[in-house]
Enzyme design. Structure first.
Site, PDB file in Angstrom:
ATOM      1  N   LYS A 219       7.927  14.354 -26.956  1.00 55.24           N
ATOM      2  CA  LYS A 219       8.826  15.234 -26.212  1.00 55.24           C
ATOM      3  C   LYS A 219       9.845  14.409 -25.418  1.00 55.24           C
ATOM      4  CE  LYS A 219       8.680  18.932 -22.780  1.00 55.24           C
ATOM      5  NZ  LYS A 219       7.849  19.822 -21.980  1.00 55.24           N
ATOM      6  N   GLU A 225       2.712   4.508 -25.480  1.00 52.56           N
ATOM      7  CA  GLU A 225       1.931   4.346 -26.706  1.00 52.56           C
ATOM      8  C   GLU A 225       2.774   4.656 -27.940  1.00 52.56           C
ATOM      9  OE1 GLU A 225       1.082   6.058 -24.017  1.00 52.56           O
ATOM     10  OE2 GLU A 225      -1.070   5.932 -23.585  1.00 52.56           O
ATOM     11  N   GLY A 279       3.797  19.954 -23.596  1.00 49.79           N
ATOM     12  CA  GLY A 279       3.261  19.119 -24.675  1.00 49.79           C
ATOM     13  C   GLY A 279       2.017  19.711 -25.317  1.00 49.79           C
ATOM     14  N   ARG A 280       1.078  20.175 -24.500  1.00 54.28           N
ATOM     15  CA  ARG A 280      -0.188  20.681 -25.051  1.00 54.28           C
ATOM     16  C   ARG A 280      -0.066  22.091 -25.605  1.00 54.28           C
ATOM     17  NH1 ARG A 280      -0.176  19.513 -19.761  1.00 54.28           N
ATOM     18  NH2 ARG A 280      -0.446  21.181 -18.234  1.00 54.28           N
ATOM     19  N   GLU A 365      -6.176  19.266 -19.255  1.00 62.20           N
ATOM     20  CA  GLU A 365      -4.894  18.827 -18.698  1.00 62.20           C
ATOM     21  C   GLU A 365      -4.205  19.999 -17.987  1.00 62.20           C
ATOM     22  OE1 GLU A 365      -2.307  15.365 -20.308  1.00 62.20           O
ATOM     23  OE2 GLU A 365      -1.353  17.173 -21.102  1.00 62.20           O
ATOM     24  N   HIS A 396     -27.998  17.499 -33.962  1.00 66.61           N
ATOM     25  CA  HIS A 396     -28.801  16.283 -34.102  1.00 66.61           C
ATOM     26  C   HIS A 396     -28.313  15.190 -33.161  1.00 66.61           C
ATOM     27  CE1 HIS A 396     -30.971  17.819 -37.621  1.00 66.61           C
ATOM     28  NE2 HIS A 396     -29.850  18.516 -37.815  1.00 66.61           N
ATOM     29  N   LYS A 516      -0.493   5.541 -15.450  1.00 65.29           N
ATOM     30  CA  LYS A 516       0.665   5.049 -16.223  1.00 65.29           C
ATOM     31  C   LYS A 516       1.479   4.053 -15.405  1.00 65.29           C
ATOM     32  CE  LYS A 516       1.890   9.239 -18.844  1.00 65.29           C
ATOM     33  NZ  LYS A 516       2.953  10.233 -19.027  1.00 65.29           N
TER      34      LYS A 516
HETATM   35  O1  F6P Z   1      -0.779  12.896 -21.252  1.00 66.58           O
HETATM   36  C1  F6P Z   1       0.412  13.166 -20.618  1.00 66.58           C
HETATM   37  C2  F6P Z   1       1.440  13.720 -21.564  1.00 66.58           C
HETATM   38  O2  F6P Z   1       2.621  13.907 -20.852  1.00 66.58           O
HETATM   39  C3  F6P Z   1       0.998  15.012 -22.259  1.00 66.58           C
HETATM   40  O3  F6P Z   1       1.176  16.135 -21.478  1.00 66.58           O
HETATM   41  C4  F6P Z   1       1.812  14.964 -23.492  1.00 66.58           C
HETATM   42  O4  F6P Z   1       1.310  15.838 -24.469  1.00 66.58           O
HETATM   43  C5  F6P Z   1       1.693  13.514 -23.868  1.00 66.58           C
HETATM   44  O5  F6P Z   1       1.709  12.812 -22.634  1.00 66.58           O
HETATM   45  C6  F6P Z   1       2.746  12.993 -24.800  1.00 66.58           C
HETATM   46  O6  F6P Z   1       4.042  13.092 -24.263  1.00 66.58           O
HETATM   47  P1  F6P Z   1       5.322  12.924 -25.162  1.00 66.58           P
HETATM   48  O7  F6P Z   1       5.313  14.003 -26.205  1.00 66.58           O
HETATM   49  O8  F6P Z   1       6.485  13.035 -24.237  1.00 66.58           O
HETATM   50  O9  F6P Z   1       5.263  11.570 -25.820  1.00 66.58           O
END
Ligand code: F6P
Length: 551
Positions: A219, A225, A279-280, A365, A396, A516
């Site tokens: 987003k 990452e 995002g979620r 979240e 199990h 972060k």
């Molecule tokens: O974990 C924090 C967060 O902002 C989530 O809400 C989101 O889904 C994720 O990081 C990834 O964010 P982005 O889509 O901006 O890379």
């Protein structure tokens, strides 16, 4: 603070949960009925299972095995009314800035609205934008699936790697597994999320760069990452095919066009979404591009129709027969009134193996918050710890604790009457296990029953099951794109309703920020750019110990 933000706040700031008359009535009711014995409750009310079974949008919910008496749910629904759940749901659908700490509307329901709908944000109808993006996604998906989209050397794409994390990974990864029976066999999708290079390394294993396409999903297009993985994927491709190949092997899904362009991805190959999609809550936006590539635009349309069917059920059903409201208020009862701190989600469907992980982000979240809309630390427990595993594997592993441990864990069973696969008695055995487990959790086995089986007295306590372990049982005819969409929307709305009741903002996630930002300094420490006096003693020691790994 803008007018719309203040409007959104004023919907919330009427009273704190603990000041609500219906909340106090609920606490009093709990004291009066505690403890609920499920054997006695079922014996006293032959119609209990029928009374506590409701359906909608292709799903049925049996909540008869919750630790409730007949008067409990009406009190919970009184609470939902006093907390203005219907009004707040309508406000969300209308684009009110309910995410007031970030000044944003909450409009994931617009992502699955029919083209004829009108949903306005700041006076602009967003529905045409949604359908325009769906049209572009469909065009791209068809080209990739048919082989019309070729890689830089003229070869057909056979492997799609989705790079993203959190909401930009969990939904697409979960859906790819869930919808395996519907996916094309012309290409496969892989999912890379972890900044641990092993994730990308394993995903690239054996792949021909000429036949590999990356979808970079973020987003913000700033997430550490995702940017690290996308950079390494780009370097892998360029080292083999050259810089000019990037345009045919990378597309992006983002709200940040400038960053996408700076990465070197052609804006024509960017699929956008909007700040009113959390995002979620984004797997049915362009973040679902890999899902559409895998199952095709028609099946993706069925997925959206399933979401929309549950949206409509939630919007139009009275609270008494409203699945998201019932599921939600069961959760409020268990977490906040009974003080049960966890929720196990147990899909008896291997295709939903990633669903518990998906729900962890959606629920935890969203509602893992300790401060209410007034800025006060809440005095009632909020979000439970969510975990789970596909049945029967969980049986199990951790079910021992669920049956006989000292912590009572409420459970959501999820099952389907029929399976997409043609294999013999597997579905019957699977469903038999699901039903029997729900029975065992509710009714247990008494010491006398164990003795009657001839068990030696010394073993009787060990073989006794206390029962009264609450569960709900959700089922649908079969797992399809539509039933999957409806299931996800059910949990989305249930999560939303709980946030309203608890008086928290379910749509921000400030709690992920501290780690972060601290990581930025630790990176400097690992690179030798900060001295140990810049950190506390433990952090400095860990940096010294792990520094070799960083170089
Ligand atoms: O974990 C924090 C967060 O902002 C989530 O809400 C989101 O889904 C994720 O990081 C990834 O964010 P982005 O889509 O901006 O890379």
């Amino acid at each position: 603070m803008s007018r719309a933000t203040i409007d959104a706040c004023s919907l919330t700031l009427r009273c704190r949960l603990c000041e609500c008359a219906s909340w106090q009535a609920l606490l009093e009711h709990r004291r009066a009925i505690d403890p609920v014995d499920l054997r006695a409750a079922f014996a006293a009310e032959p119609g209990r299972a029928a009374r506590c079974t409701t359906d909608g949008a292709g799903w049925t919910l049996d909540w008869s095995k919750q630790l409730m008496q007949p008067g409990t749910m009406p009190l919970l629904l009184d609470l939902a009314r006093e907390r203005q759940v219907p009004e707040r749901f309508a406000a969300m659908l209308a684009g009110t800035r309910l995410n007031w700490t970030e000044g944003r509307s909450v409009l994931h329901t617009a992502l699955r609205a029919p083209p004829t709908a009108t949903i306005e944000v700041d006076g602009r109808n967003v529905v045409p934008d949604v359908h325009q993006t769906l049209g572009r996604m469909a065009h791209f998906s068809r080209a990739l699936r048919s082989g019309a989209w070729l890689g830089a050397t003229g070869k057909r794409i056979r492997h799609v790697i989705n790079i993203g994390i959190g909401g930009s990974d969990l939904g697409p990864a979960m859906a790819y597994q869930a919808l395996q029976p519907w996916r094309t066999r012309e290409l496969d999708c892989r999912f890379v999320s972890n900044v641990d290079g092993n994730d990308l390394w394993m995903a690239l294993d054996g792949l021909d760069p000429e036949q590999t396409l990356f979808i970079v999903c973020s987003k913000t297009f700033t997430t550490q990452e995702t940017m690290e993985n996308a950079g390494s994927a780009r370097a892998w491709l360029v080292s083999r095919l050259g810089e000019a190949a990037v345009g045919r092997h990378f597309v992006a899904v983002s709200t940040n066009a400038a960053k996408v362009r700076a990465f070197g991805i052609d804006p024509d190959h960017m699929f956008g979404f909007w700040d009113w999609v959390g995002g979620r809550y984004s797997m049915d936006s362009a973040i679902g591009l890999s899902t559409m590539v895998a199952v095709g635009p028609e099946r993706f349309g069925e997925l959206l129709a399933g979401f929309h069917a549950m949206d409509e059920h939630a919007r139009t059903s009275p609270l008494e027969s409203n699945l998201p409201v019932l599921l939600s208020m069961i959760g409020v009862w268990n977490a906040s009134v009974l003080g049960l701190p966890a929720l196990a989600v147990l899909p008896y469907e291997q295709l939903l193996a990633r669903f518990p992980a998906y729900l962890q982000q959606l629920i935890m979240e969203s509602n893992g918050k300790r401060v209410d809309d007034h800025g006060d630390v809440v005095s009632w427990p909020t979000c439970p710890v969510v975990f789970g595993e596909a049945g029967t594997n969980g049986q199990h592993a951790f079910y021992q604790m669920l049956h006989q441990g000292t912590t009572i864990v409420p459970i959501d069973f999820i099952a389907f009457r029929t399976a997409a696969h043609p294999l013999g008695r597997h579905r019957l055995l699977l469903n038999a296990n699901a039903i029997a487990q729900a029975q065992a959790f509710a009714f247990g086995r008494t010491g006398d029953e164990v003795r009657a089986e001839g068990t030696p007295e010394a073993l009787v306590p060990h073989r006794t099951f206390p029962g009264n372990r609450p569960s709900s049982f959700l089922w649908a005819e079969t797992l399809t794109p539509a039933t999957l969409g409806a299931l996800i929307a059910l949990y989305e709305h249930s999560t939303f309703v709980q946030g309203i009741v608890w008086g928290i903002n379910s749509f921000d996630q400030w709690g992920v920020e501290l780690g972060k930002s601290l990581a930025l300094n630790v990176i400097k420490g690992l690179e030798g750019l900060l001295t140990s006096t810049d950190h506390d003693a433990s952090t400095a020691a860990l940096i010294r110990a792990l520094a070799a790994e960083a170089t």
